[in-house]
Design an enzyme around this catalytic site. Structure first.
Site, PDB file in Angstrom:
ATOM      1  N   ASP A  10       0.962  -1.295   0.075  1.00 17.27           N
ATOM      2  CA  ASP A  10      -0.056   0.045  -0.002  1.00 17.27           C
ATOM      3  C   ASP A  10       0.916   1.086   0.044  1.00 17.27           C
ATOM      4  O   ASP A  10       2.103   1.222   0.336  1.00 17.27           O
ATOM      5  CB  ASP A  10      -0.712   0.126   1.257  1.00 17.27           C
ATOM      6  CG  ASP A  10      -1.763   1.079   1.335  1.00 17.27           C
ATOM      7  OD1 ASP A  10      -2.405   1.494   0.035  1.00 17.27           O
ATOM      8  OD2 ASP A  10      -1.996   2.075   2.354  1.00 17.27           O
ATOM      9  N   SER A  11       0.130   2.364  -0.327  1.00 12.69           N
ATOM     10  CA  SER A  11       1.062   3.604  -0.290  1.00 12.69           C
ATOM     11  C   SER A  11       1.460   3.795   1.128  1.00 12.69           C
ATOM     12  O   SER A  11       2.464   4.525   1.377  1.00 12.69           O
ATOM     13  CB  SER A  11       0.161   4.696  -0.838  1.00 12.69           C
ATOM     14  OG  SER A  11      -1.064   5.072   0.079  1.00 12.69           O
ATOM     15  N   TYR A  42      -0.728   8.484  -2.381  1.00  9.98           N
ATOM     16  CA  TYR A  42      -0.843   8.528  -3.655  1.00  9.98           C
ATOM     17  C   TYR A  42      -2.085   9.081  -4.353  1.00  9.98           C
ATOM     18  O   TYR A  42      -2.197   9.103  -5.679  1.00  9.98           O
ATOM     19  CB  TYR A  42      -0.749   7.035  -4.152  1.00  9.98           C
ATOM     20  CG  TYR A  42       0.456   6.117  -3.951  1.00  9.98           C
ATOM     21  CD1 TYR A  42       1.675   6.658  -3.190  1.00  9.98           C
ATOM     22  CD2 TYR A  42       0.742   4.975  -4.403  1.00  9.98           C
ATOM     23  CE1 TYR A  42       2.641   6.102  -3.329  1.00  9.98           C
ATOM     24  CE2 TYR A  42       1.900   4.219  -4.340  1.00  9.98           C
ATOM     25  CZ  TYR A  42       2.820   4.956  -4.008  1.00  9.98           C
ATOM     26  OH  TYR A  42       3.989   4.060  -3.711  1.00  9.98           O
ATOM     27  N   CYS A  73      -4.014  -1.552  -2.070  1.00  7.04           N
ATOM     28  CA  CYS A  73      -4.422  -0.150  -2.284  1.00  7.04           C
ATOM     29  C   CYS A  73      -5.293   0.072  -3.500  1.00  7.04           C
ATOM     30  O   CYS A  73      -5.072  -0.380  -4.786  1.00  7.04           O
ATOM     31  CB  CYS A  73      -3.230   0.625  -2.517  1.00  7.04           C
ATOM     32  SG  CYS A  73      -2.913   2.188  -3.130  1.00  7.04           S
ATOM     33  N   THR A  75      -6.093   2.929  -5.198  1.00  7.22           N
ATOM     34  CA  THR A  75      -5.538   4.046  -5.985  1.00  7.22           C
ATOM     35  C   THR A  75      -4.419   3.030  -6.951  1.00  7.22           C
ATOM     36  O   THR A  75      -4.390   3.227  -8.370  1.00  7.22           O
ATOM     37  CB  THR A  75      -4.724   5.041  -5.434  1.00  7.22           C
ATOM     38  OG1 THR A  75      -5.708   5.429  -4.344  1.00  7.22           O
ATOM     39  CG2 THR A  75      -4.385   6.134  -6.177  1.00  7.22           C
ATOM     40  N   GLU A 158      -3.432   9.601   7.764  1.00  5.25           N
ATOM     41  CA  GLU A 158      -2.286   9.172   7.961  1.00  5.25           C
ATOM     42  C   GLU A 158      -1.500  10.187   9.101  1.00  5.25           C
ATOM     43  O   GLU A 158      -0.585   9.831   9.790  1.00  5.25           O
ATOM     44  CB  GLU A 158      -1.423   9.611   6.671  1.00  5.25           C
ATOM     45  CG  GLU A 158      -1.704   8.571   5.574  1.00  5.25           C
ATOM     46  CD  GLU A 158      -0.603   7.476   5.659  1.00  5.25           C
ATOM     47  OE1 GLU A 158       0.530   7.623   5.657  1.00  5.25           O
ATOM     48  OE2 GLU A 158      -1.005   6.398   5.315  1.00  5.25           O
ATOM     49  N   CYS A 192     -11.362   2.751  -0.417  1.00  3.32           N
ATOM     50  CA  CYS A 192      -9.701   3.053  -0.116  1.00  3.32           C
ATOM     51  C   CYS A 192      -9.379   2.605   1.176  1.00  3.32           C
ATOM     52  O   CYS A 192     -10.251   2.421   2.228  1.00  3.32           O
ATOM     53  CB  CYS A 192      -9.572   4.833   0.318  1.00  3.32           C
ATOM     54  SG  CYS A 192      -8.246   4.986   0.837  1.00  3.32           S
ATOM     55  N   HIS A 194      -7.654   2.912   3.613  1.00  2.00           N
ATOM     56  CA  HIS A 194      -7.431   3.553   4.982  1.00  2.00           C
ATOM     57  C   HIS A 194      -8.876   3.853   5.450  1.00  2.00           C
ATOM     58  O   HIS A 194      -8.666   4.412   6.668  1.00  2.00           O
ATOM     59  CB  HIS A 194      -6.906   5.261   4.469  1.00  2.00           C
ATOM     60  CG  HIS A 194      -5.510   5.305   4.211  1.00  2.00           C
ATOM     61  ND1 HIS A 194      -4.895   4.577   2.948  1.00  2.00           N
ATOM     62  CD2 HIS A 194      -4.248   5.918   4.943  1.00  2.00           C
ATOM     63  CE1 HIS A 194      -3.398   4.747   3.082  1.00  2.00           C
ATOM     64  NE2 HIS A 194      -3.212   5.564   4.172  1.00  2.00           N
TER      65      HIS A 194
HETATM   66  N1  DGL Z   1      -4.947   3.367   0.625  1.00  5.49           N
HETATM   67  C1  DGL Z   1      -4.863   3.698  -0.562  1.00  5.49           C
HETATM   68  C2  DGL Z   1      -6.357   3.508  -1.413  1.00  5.49           C
HETATM   69  O1  DGL Z   1      -6.779   2.420  -1.110  1.00  5.49           O
HETATM   70  C3  DGL Z   1      -4.648   5.023  -1.047  1.00  5.49           C
HETATM   71  C4  DGL Z   1      -4.253   6.179  -0.056  1.00  5.49           C
HETATM   72  C5  DGL Z   1      -3.556   7.231  -0.978  1.00  5.49           C
HETATM   73  O2  DGL Z   1      -2.290   7.135  -0.752  1.00  5.49           O
HETATM   74  O3  DGL Z   1      -4.012   8.405  -1.160  1.00  5.49           O
HETATM   75  O4  DGL Z   1      -6.761   3.933  -2.410  1.00  5.49           O
END
Ligand code: DGL
Length: 273
Positions: A10-11, A42, A73, A75, A158, A192, A194
């Site tokens: 993941d990012s 990301y 992730c 993205t 974050e 996402c 997160h």
């Molecule tokens: N956790 C990531 C996702 O599922 C991206 C978060 C990010 O880096 O913007 O999209």
């Protein structure tokens, strides 16, 4: 053929919400997590940059012995997965695999809604790629999909603000924007990795009849099913229940934050990509 752990990328920390579900369902395997925390988020980065960063991470996980890498992730799954699968894998190593999180999520999206109105909360990159609308449209024609980009959520999460009063404004803002575009939505996918950290805030501000769907459980079930259908890959995954964590940031920062995402302590190692 070489054996190794399942790589999970993941990012930043978000992929830990998926890894936690996978580890719970299949604790017998070894896992190697990589968070590119130094370059997160990301979500607002261009297609080219997300692809380049993701490919670097995949290569590193392959070098460290992973026969299979999960892009935990959305993205990266939206912007880089297909190119990596179609153009890079055949050249790097046709016997390794890279899977994403969007396909398993879209498979269930159409089955969870009662009235055919689904909302997606995701990063700007994921929403602008239209991957969710396209994939759900193919699998569940007739379901209306409305995507809402939530660019402020990942930076807040974050920075450990997911539970603070300050986050309320941005939680309400994106819920209102989504529901103003389709007031009939009865199911919202957290597209996402997160966003599960915001679940209690989302429950507080979303109308109670709306079902909020984090994707980790579905990704874990889908991976289990994949390994069942691909014994040649399953046999290449090492078993021992060992979990290693890599971050491009300082390991101490990672250790502190990872506890919140994963619910237990980890000892991360630094890696450069
Ligand atoms: N956790 C990531 C996702 O599922 C991206 C978060 C990010 O880096 O913007 O999209």
């Amino acid at each position: 053929m070489d054996k190794g752990p399942i790589g999970v990328f993941d990012s930043g920390y978000g992929g830990l919400t998926v890894l936690g579900e996978i580890q719970q369902l299949m604790p017998e395997y070894d896992y190697l997590y990589l968070g590119d925390n130094a370059r997160a988020p990301y979500g607002t980065r261009s297609f080219e940059v997300v692809y380049e960063f993701t490919l670097q991470a995949v290569r590193r996980l392959f070098e460290m012995g992973c026969p299979l890498v999960i892009l935990a992730c959305n993205t990266a799954s939206a912007k880089a997965l297909r190119t990596i699968q179609q153009c890079d894998l055949p050249e790097i190593d046709p016997n390794r695999r890279v899977l994403g999180v969007i396909r398993p999520t879209t498979e269930i999206a159409g089955t969870l809604t009662r009235n055919g109105h689904v909302g997606i909360f995701a990063t700007q990159g994921t929403i602008l790629s239209h991957t969710y609308d396209i994939e759900i449209g193919k699998l569940h024609p007739g379901v209306r999909v409305t995507g809402q980009a939530c660019p402020m959520w990942v930076p807040l999460i974050e920075n450990k603000e997911y539970d603070s009063p300050g986050v309320d404004y941005f939680v309400k803002k994106y819920i209102d924007q989504l529901l103003s575009r389709d007031p009939d939505i009865d199911t919202i996918i957290l597209g996402c990795t997160h966003y599960p950290l915001l679940l209690s805030k989302l429950r507080q501000f979303c109308p109670s009849h709306i079902r909020l769907v984090p994707q980790g459980e579905y990704v874990a079930n889908s991976l289990k099913d994949y390994l069942h259908r691909h014994p040649e890959m399953e046999q290449r995954i090492t078993r021992g229940g060992n979990n290693r964590y890599l971050t491009t940031e300082h390991p101490l920062n990672f250790n502190e934050n990872a506890t919140v995402f994963l619910g237990r302590n980890v000892q991360a190692e630094h890696v450069t990509l």
